[in-house]
Design a protein around this motif. Structure first.
Motif, PDB file in Angstrom:
ATOM      1  N   SER B 227      46.119  38.002  43.224  1.00  0.00           N
ATOM      2  CA  SER B 227      45.894  37.428  41.896  1.00  0.00           C
ATOM      3  C   SER B 227      44.838  36.349  42.033  1.00  0.00           C
ATOM      4  O   SER B 227      44.748  35.679  43.054  1.00  0.00           O
ATOM      5  N   ILE B 228      44.067  36.184  40.972  1.00  0.00           N
ATOM      6  CA  ILE B 228      42.961  35.229  41.018  1.00  0.00           C
ATOM      7  C   ILE B 228      43.461  33.779  41.098  1.00  0.00           C
ATOM      8  O   ILE B 228      42.683  32.882  41.435  1.00  0.00           O
ATOM      9  N   VAL B 229      44.751  33.543  40.845  1.00  0.00           N
ATOM     10  CA  VAL B 229      45.291  32.184  40.989  1.00  0.00           C
ATOM     11  C   VAL B 229      46.292  32.111  42.139  1.00  0.00           C
ATOM     12  O   VAL B 229      47.094  31.184  42.205  1.00  0.00           O
ATOM     13  N   HIS B 230      46.252  33.067  43.064  1.00  0.00           N
ATOM     14  CA  HIS B 230      47.197  33.030  44.182  1.00  0.00           C
ATOM     15  C   HIS B 230      46.715  32.037  45.236  1.00  0.00           C
ATOM     16  O   HIS B 230      45.574  32.124  45.694  1.00  0.00           O
ATOM     17  N   PRO B 231      47.575  31.087  45.640  1.00  0.00           N
ATOM     18  CA  PRO B 231      47.140  30.057  46.590  1.00  0.00           C
ATOM     19  C   PRO B 231      46.607  30.616  47.905  1.00  0.00           C
ATOM     20  O   PRO B 231      45.741  30.004  48.537  1.00  0.00           O
ATOM     21  N   ALA B 232      47.087  31.778  48.334  1.00  0.00           N
ATOM     22  CA  ALA B 232      46.652  32.322  49.626  1.00  0.00           C
ATOM     23  C   ALA B 232      45.686  33.496  49.489  1.00  0.00           C
ATOM     24  O   ALA B 232      44.770  33.631  50.287  1.00  0.00           O
ATOM     25  N   TYR B 233      45.880  34.347  48.490  1.00  0.00           N
ATOM     26  CA  TYR B 233      45.177  35.636  48.483  1.00  0.00           C
ATOM     27  C   TYR B 233      44.071  35.769  47.440  1.00  0.00           C
ATOM     28  O   TYR B 233      43.496  36.853  47.277  1.00  0.00           O
ATOM     29  N   SER B 234      43.748  34.687  46.734  1.00  0.00           N
ATOM     30  CA  SER B 234      42.768  34.796  45.648  1.00  0.00           C
ATOM     31  C   SER B 234      41.394  35.224  46.145  1.00  0.00           C
ATOM     32  O   SER B 234      40.623  35.821  45.397  1.00  0.00           O
ATOM     33  N   ALA B 235      41.066  34.918  47.393  1.00  0.00           N
ATOM     34  CA  ALA B 235      39.755  35.317  47.916  1.00  0.00           C
ATOM     35  C   ALA B 235      39.615  36.838  47.868  1.00  0.00           C
ATOM     36  O   ALA B 235      38.567  37.362  47.475  1.00  0.00           O
ATOM     37  N   VAL B 236      40.661  37.543  48.246  1.00  0.00           N
ATOM     38  CA  VAL B 236      40.629  39.002  48.242  1.00  0.00           C
ATOM     39  C   VAL B 236      40.459  39.517  46.803  1.00  0.00           C
ATOM     40  O   VAL B 236      39.643  40.403  46.530  1.00  0.00           O
ATOM     41  N   THR B 237      41.213  38.931  45.893  1.00  0.00           N
ATOM     42  CA  THR B 237      41.129  39.324  44.479  1.00  0.00           C
ATOM     43  C   THR B 237      39.714  39.135  43.944  1.00  0.00           C
ATOM     44  O   THR B 237      39.159  40.004  43.272  1.00  0.00           O
TER      45      THR B 237
END
Lengths: 337, 337
Positions: B227-237
């Motif tokens: 998700s674009i607001v995920h603290p860890a994975y937003s870079a991938v999104t």
């Protein structure tokens, strides 16, 4: 530490890392290697940086602890014309550092020479194997976290970050610099190369550095990368924004830039759109405001023209602005500290 | 191809990959390995998927071309209790596929057995060494590109993407599925594991797949991540959003989700904020609108409650919505095709 900088045929215009080392590193630079400019001095080409002799190769360098590759060709490969100097350095027991995509440690000749002469090969672009996903806790550190964000690549984010960090320290503030790219890492002597980590660990690799330094300082100046609207590198930008959980943002831009560098079909959005985008994207993870603007005016010949561009930039963003190289960082620090 | 799915002690609740293979893969599943449920059948536990016997181990599997590890423990390690089955498969000349962070190819025993028995170890989470930076040209393909984006991880983006892809094909549309994660890659039999690529190559690894398929189909359904607001994975999104250059977005959400899973201090923004964020972030690279919503209603017991949640979701987003598993994809395809 005493350091020689390899910058063959590229000094100073195309030797960003070498010039940044001369400008910002605490190390003593004993020589710059550039076979095209041998016999001149750094001060013949640049002002406001350490001076050093420019020589043709390692044979003309007296004493040094480290040879640092201060240029990077497109693609990040190793140019075989540098091999004699790297070999000579290792044979003298001198460490060799590079930030290339080609890792010195994977080069059999260099690895053997380093082992035989008890010296180190440092590939600063090789990420630590211990990196992992972010826990979303960078905002728990004591320090105020300040991140530079950009309208594009190569607009001066690293330079702005280092200028702000140094100016803050000159004022007596307890500040640290958090490097995220190979040049920043070479200057600081530590750091995670965020553009080379596994994409799932992008935010985590920044968070790890914030946690390492954040309780020992009052201010962390975090080097930003890329741009949130960059067709290729926005993932890195987004991961740094959410991993660092900054309190304050400094929007960096180059005067006259109208399209993404190398992606000329992609025009830059209007500046206020960048402010909205960075703030609205940061907010759900940690609130951050654009509180200052750094404008790179290197393309403007006169100080008068540069001053007027900085003033217009400040009015457009509704925050204080400066070109930290041309006009210093005072206005920016007033907003930041 | 005939496939056995390893899902020891986890089937079906914690065996997302195995269940997705049963639901979506074209392969014939000849057995599920789960020593806790041996003697039962898939149809005793799940409906709407391929049926197969559940057995205790490879010794109870007659004939198969491939053993696929259909579970992933937290951390993505290899559980040594699976070793006898992997060994037995290789000794029979059966290929073994896994999407773990632990690579089967790095395991000496498995590598030796695979070589001796002329079969393959496939680590789908190991990125291709040929990936590079995006050129920003995914929008040049003929196909309409449709990307699922999420309010969080694990809200059903892959499932929504596959349901839309299958429903579009049932309608006669010439559609392809673009996988971006290990389960999607196993189902499709190809693809780049975007969460494992070098962060600088995140967008480029997606672009490469769009270019590979985009001129052979009318519609590409791209599996989103994070998700674009995920603290860890937003870079991938963010890298997928800019690398795929989608024309249309489907916002995926799970009914009742209020905070980022595993980051409970981070509440989800309001749904319209997601629409604004995804659209304003996509726009500078390629215009994309949220044109449909997929709501995962697995937490709601009654169809009536689920229908009312879907209706509310549709009103909030001002676009057609459905739970594609519970209510089908018709409303969504009306908006998309």
């Amino acid at each position: 530490m005493t350091v020689a900088l390899l910058a063959h045929e590229k000094f100073p215009e195309d030797a960003k890392t070498a010039v940044s080392m001369l400008r910002y590193a605490d190390d003593e630079i004993v020589a710059v290697l550039d076979r095209d400019r041998a016999g001149t001095r750094v001060s013949d080409h640049l002002s406001g940086v350490q001076d050093a002799p420019i020589v043709a190769g390692m044979d003309d360098v007296d004493d040094c602890d480290e040879l640092l590759v201060g240029i990077a060709p497109i693609g990040g490969g190793f140019d075989d014309s540098w091999r004699p100097d790297v070999r000579a350095a290792l044979e003298r027991g001198c460490d060799v550092t590079a930030g290339l995509h080609y890792f010195l440690n994977d080069d059999e000749e260099f690895a053997d020479l380093a082992a035989a002469n008890d010296c180190e090969l440092r590939d600063v672009r090789e990420p630590s194997p211990d990196l992992t996903v972010s826990e979303g806790v960078a905002d728990e550190v004591d320090a105020e976290v300040i991140l530079t964000v950009g309208t594009d690549c190569s607009v001066g984010k690293m330079t702005a970050t280092l200028e702000l960090y140094e100016a803050a320290r000159e004022r007596g503030a307890d500040a640290a610099f958090i490097p995220t790219g190979q040049t920043g890492i070479m200057i600081a002597g530590w750091g995670n190369p965020i553009d080379r980590v596994v994409s799932d660990f992008t935010a985590g690799a920044v968070e790890e550095m914030i946690l390492e330094k954040g309780n020992d300082h009052d201010y962390l100046f975090v080097e930003g990368q890329g741009s949130i609207v960059h067709p290729a590198y926005s993932a890195v930008t987004c991961g740094i924004l959410h991993g660092a959980m900054p309190d304050e943002l400094v929007l960096c831009h180059e005067a006259g830039r109208e399209a993404i560098h190398g992606y000329e079909d992609t025009p830059l959005p209007a500046l206020p759109e960048y402010v909205d985008l960075y703030e609205s994207l940061a907010g759900p993870v940690h609130d951050a405001d654009v509180v200052a603007g750094a404008l790179n005016t290197r393309s403007l010949d006169t100080d008068e023209g540069a001053r007027s561009a900085v003033d217009a930039y400040s009015r457009t963003l509704s925050v204080p602005a400066s070109d930290p190289i041309r006009f210093g960082s005072d206005e920016l620090l007033e907003a930041l500290l």
